[in-house]
Motif scaffolding. Structure first.
Motif, PDB file in Angstrom:
ATOM      1  N   PHE A 181       8.953 -23.395  -2.820  1.00  0.00           N
ATOM      2  CA  PHE A 181       8.856 -22.693  -1.543  1.00  0.00           C
ATOM      3  C   PHE A 181       8.736 -21.188  -1.731  1.00  0.00           C
ATOM      4  O   PHE A 181       8.066 -20.507  -0.943  1.00  0.00           O
ATOM      5  N   SER A 182       9.362 -20.657  -2.785  1.00  0.00           N
ATOM      6  CA  SER A 182       9.223 -19.233  -3.074  1.00  0.00           C
ATOM      7  C   SER A 182       7.776 -18.899  -3.403  1.00  0.00           C
ATOM      8  O   SER A 182       7.215 -17.901  -2.923  1.00  0.00           O
ATOM      9  N   THR A 183       7.138 -19.759  -4.216  1.00  0.00           N
ATOM     10  CA  THR A 183       5.736 -19.541  -4.585  1.00  0.00           C
ATOM     11  C   THR A 183       4.817 -19.684  -3.381  1.00  0.00           C
ATOM     12  O   THR A 183       3.903 -18.878  -3.178  1.00  0.00           O
ATOM     13  N   LEU A 184       5.080 -20.730  -2.557  1.00  0.00           N
ATOM     14  CA  LEU A 184       4.263 -20.930  -1.356  1.00  0.00           C
ATOM     15  C   LEU A 184       4.373 -19.746  -0.412  1.00  0.00           C
ATOM     16  O   LEU A 184       3.369 -19.282   0.158  1.00  0.00           O
ATOM     17  N   THR A 185       5.591 -19.247  -0.251  1.00  0.00           N
ATOM     18  CA  THR A 185       5.808 -18.103   0.633  1.00  0.00           C
ATOM     19  C   THR A 185       5.085 -16.871   0.107  1.00  0.00           C
ATOM     20  O   THR A 185       4.441 -16.134   0.870  1.00  0.00           O
ATOM     21  N   ALA A 186       5.185 -16.655  -1.204  1.00  0.00           N
ATOM     22  CA  ALA A 186       4.519 -15.493  -1.804  1.00  0.00           C
ATOM     23  C   ALA A 186       3.002 -15.570  -1.600  1.00  0.00           C
ATOM     24  O   ALA A 186       2.354 -14.574  -1.248  1.00  0.00           O
ATOM     25  N   LEU A 227      14.233 -17.390  -1.344  1.00  0.00           N
ATOM     26  CA  LEU A 227      13.845 -18.049  -0.086  1.00  0.00           C
ATOM     27  C   LEU A 227      13.925 -17.118   1.125  1.00  0.00           C
ATOM     28  O   LEU A 227      13.739 -17.571   2.252  1.00  0.00           O
ATOM     29  N   ARG A 228      14.178 -15.836   0.913  1.00  0.00           N
ATOM     30  CA  ARG A 228      14.435 -14.935   2.046  1.00  0.00           C
ATOM     31  C   ARG A 228      13.266 -14.841   3.021  1.00  0.00           C
ATOM     32  O   ARG A 228      13.463 -14.592   4.211  1.00  0.00           O
ATOM     33  N   ASN A 229      12.035 -15.044   2.528  1.00  0.00           N
ATOM     34  CA  ASN A 229      10.854 -14.902   3.390  1.00  0.00           C
ATOM     35  C   ASN A 229      10.312 -16.230   3.911  1.00  0.00           C
ATOM     36  O   ASN A 229       9.245 -16.259   4.530  1.00  0.00           O
ATOM     37  N   ILE A 230      11.059 -17.320   3.658  1.00  0.00           N
ATOM     38  CA  ILE A 230      10.534 -18.636   4.041  1.00  0.00           C
ATOM     39  C   ILE A 230      10.368 -18.764   5.555  1.00  0.00           C
ATOM     40  O   ILE A 230       9.535 -19.519   6.050  1.00  0.00           O
ATOM     41  N   GLY A 231      11.158 -17.988   6.298  1.00  0.00           N
ATOM     42  CA  GLY A 231      11.047 -18.031   7.763  1.00  0.00           C
ATOM     43  C   GLY A 231       9.770 -17.421   8.291  1.00  0.00           C
ATOM     44  O   GLY A 231       9.426 -17.579   9.472  1.00  0.00           O
ATOM     45  N   LYS A 232       9.003 -16.740   7.435  1.00  0.00           N
ATOM     46  CA  LYS A 232       7.742 -16.107   7.858  1.00  0.00           C
ATOM     47  C   LYS A 232       6.544 -17.041   7.733  1.00  0.00           C
ATOM     48  O   LYS A 232       5.436 -16.678   8.126  1.00  0.00           O
ATOM     49  N   PHE A 235       4.477 -17.602  10.804  1.00  0.00           N
ATOM     50  CA  PHE A 235       3.877 -16.442  11.470  1.00  0.00           C
ATOM     51  C   PHE A 235       2.362 -16.422  11.262  1.00  0.00           C
ATOM     52  O   PHE A 235       1.830 -16.971  10.296  1.00  0.00           O
ATOM     53  N   SER A 236       1.683 -15.734  12.158  1.00  0.00           N
ATOM     54  CA  SER A 236       0.230 -15.569  12.039  1.00  0.00           C
ATOM     55  C   SER A 236      -0.093 -14.623  10.897  1.00  0.00           C
ATOM     56  O   SER A 236       0.749 -13.835  10.456  1.00  0.00           O
ATOM     57  N   ASP A 237      -1.331 -14.702  10.418  1.00  0.00           N
ATOM     58  CA  ASP A 237      -1.766 -13.804   9.350  1.00  0.00           C
ATOM     59  C   ASP A 237      -1.624 -12.346   9.762  1.00  0.00           C
ATOM     60  O   ASP A 237      -1.222 -11.495   8.966  1.00  0.00           O
ATOM     61  N   GLU A 238      -1.952 -12.080  11.020  1.00  0.00           N
ATOM     62  CA  GLU A 238      -1.873 -10.704  11.508  1.00  0.00           C
ATOM     63  C   GLU A 238      -0.441 -10.181  11.438  1.00  0.00           C
ATOM     64  O   GLU A 238      -0.208  -9.047  10.994  1.00  0.00           O
ATOM     65  N   LEU A 239       0.519 -10.995  11.847  1.00  0.00           N
ATOM     66  CA  LEU A 239       1.909 -10.559  11.839  1.00  0.00           C
ATOM     67  C   LEU A 239       2.418 -10.362  10.417  1.00  0.00           C
ATOM     68  O   LEU A 239       3.157  -9.416  10.135  1.00  0.00           O
ATOM     69  N   ILE A 240       1.998 -11.247   9.512  1.00  0.00           N
ATOM     70  CA  ILE A 240       2.458 -11.149   8.118  1.00  0.00           C
ATOM     71  C   ILE A 240       1.889  -9.917   7.431  1.00  0.00           C
ATOM     72  O   ILE A 240       2.584  -9.222   6.688  1.00  0.00           O
ATOM     73  N   LYS A 241       0.637  -9.604   7.700  1.00  0.00           N
ATOM     74  CA  LYS A 241      -0.042  -8.527   6.974  1.00  0.00           C
ATOM     75  C   LYS A 241       0.171  -7.153   7.594  1.00  0.00           C
ATOM     76  O   LYS A 241      -0.132  -6.137   6.963  1.00  0.00           O
TER      77      LYS A 241
END
Length: 427
Positions: A181-186, A227-232, A235-241
């Motif tokens: 999940f860390s890799t997927l989130t990254a 796992l701190r960013n797994i909640g993102k 989110f949409s690409d726009e919000l993440i970037k």
């Protein structure tokens, strides 16, 4: 009562006495052996042991006391009864002491007394036999129990090993799930998995040990960091970037929910419950200005305070907080001076010290952001040099000689840009 399985030996030098006793015992249905010779009686006992011997005291071939003494020595389990028509006190005492007789009867005898003595002896013999059977059964059960205990102990050890192996496999599975999940989130956030991740992990562990966190707490802290960013992820690409400072108020409100979403995801895996609690707090600031709940100071766990410092350091240096990337020096300065009330300054100081220490060993990035006019020979790029349009101009680790410096300045002029150039600090 009948005693078909029991036997008695009668010894008396008078045949008439033997015949009378045999008639008396006939209703008991027991086996009755008889002889007028004590010597013959001893031979008979070699061939067929009996439950009780009734012997006369006065016999010409051998005294009853002497005979019963020999019976006692050779067949101690046989009940011994002496019968005499003489009132010889000393002979009786000798018979009791040497022959170890259990009963003494006078002649003429009482029929009921004789039958009772014999039947009691048979009952005692039955009790002894039952006792021996029970002892044998107990011994067998104990042996089987000991064997069963050994078997159970072996099975327990085998099961313990299986449980340990399963537990180790589960722990490995948890670590694999965290890494996955860390890799997927990254990847979802567009962050490349590189040596920088290992360097950040080193910084995290170093700060944790500085803060006295170890063992299971350190493991949960590490999981929370990964796992701190797994909640993102939702989110949409726009919000993440979009850098945080560039978000609209509506976007920020939506963004503030990611620690809650991350904790909810961790609640699905019981061993990650503690990590979920840390993640819920890692965007809370000491002055109460953080999110999602706005708690402050001592309400925030030390593990969450560590991740807060580390996370904001990463967001500053990677452009996730502001639209420009901070150098490591600028990021630490921000944590120390521009928003000191938000962060645990002991943790910030530990971060700065570790960055410098690892940089000396070549194990961590410690850089400064300068412009092309400040470049000097021997400097090394700490990050890729990328144009505003996203074109890679020079790769990280590029050593700057006179030609490279001239090329950078020429590209600035041609592209009509002012580059932010990150070079390794010479600490």
């Amino acid at each position: 009562m009948e005693y078909k399985g029991n036997s008695v030996l009668l010894v008396d030098d008078e045949q008439a006495v033997l015949n009378a006793l045999k008639r008396l015992l006939r209703p008991l249905r027991c086996t009755v052996l008889s002889t007028t010779s004590p010597i013959e009686a001893l031979d008979m006992l070699k061939q067929q042991p009996v439950d009780i011997v009734i012997s006369d005291m006065r016999m010409p071939e051998m005294e009853g006391g002497c005979f019963l003494e020999k019976v006692s020595e050779r067949h101690p389990d046989i009940e011994r009864v002496v019968m005499s028509g003489y009132s010889d006190t000393q002979a009786t005492i000798d018979a009791i002491n040497k022959g170890k007789i259990s009963r003494f009867m006078l002649k003429p005898w009482d029929d009921e007394q004789v039958k009772k003595v014999v039947s009691d002896s048979f009952e005692l013999a039955a009790m002894k036999a039952e006792n021996l059977r029970l002892q044998a059964e107990t011994a067998q059960n104990n042996a089987e129990l000991a064997k069963l205990n050994q078997s159970l102990e072996a099975k327990v050890q085998e099961r313990t090993q299986q449980l340990k192996l399963t537990n180790d496999q589960l722990k490995g599975s948890y670590r694999s799930v965290v890494r996955m999940f860390s890799t997927l989130t990254a990847r979802r956030m567009g962050v490349k998995v590189s040596s920088l991740n290992l360097q950040l992990n080193q910084l995290l562990v170093g700060i944790a040990k500085h803060s006295g966190i170890e063992g299971a707490d350190l493991k949960q802290l590490y999981y929370a960091w990964q796992l701190r960013n797994i909640g993102k992820l939702s989110f949409s690409d726009e919000l993440i970037k979009t850098p945080y400072l560039q978000m609209s108020p509506k976007q920020q409100r939506e963004f503030h929910g990611h620690p809650l979403l991350a904790q909810a995801a961790c609640m699905m895996v019981k061993p990650l419950y503690p990590s979920g609690k840390v993640i819920l707090q890692y965007k809370e600031y000491l002055d109460g200005s953080g999110y999602p709940k706005g708690i402050a100071a001592e309400q925030i766990s030390i593990s969450a305070q560590i991740i807060c410092v580390m996370n904001d350091y990463v967001e500053l240096t990677t452009g996730l907080y502001d639209e420009r990337h901070y150098s490591t020096a600028e990021a630490v300065a921000y944590l120390q001076t521009k928003a000191p009330e938000r962060y645990n300054q002991d943790i910030v100081a530990a971060l700065q010290k570790l960055i410098q220490l690892l940089a000396k060993k070549g194990e961590s990035i410690s850089d400064s952001c300068i412009q092309s006019g400040e470049l000097t020979l021997g400097m090394k790029l700490s990050r890729d040099l990328i144009s505003e349009s996203g074109i890679l101009l020079l790769s990280a680790e590029q050593a700057l000689d006179e030609t490279a410096i001239e090329r950078i300045r020429e590209m600035e002029f041609n592209l009509n840009e002012v580059f932010s150039i990150y070079v390794s600090s010479q600490s």
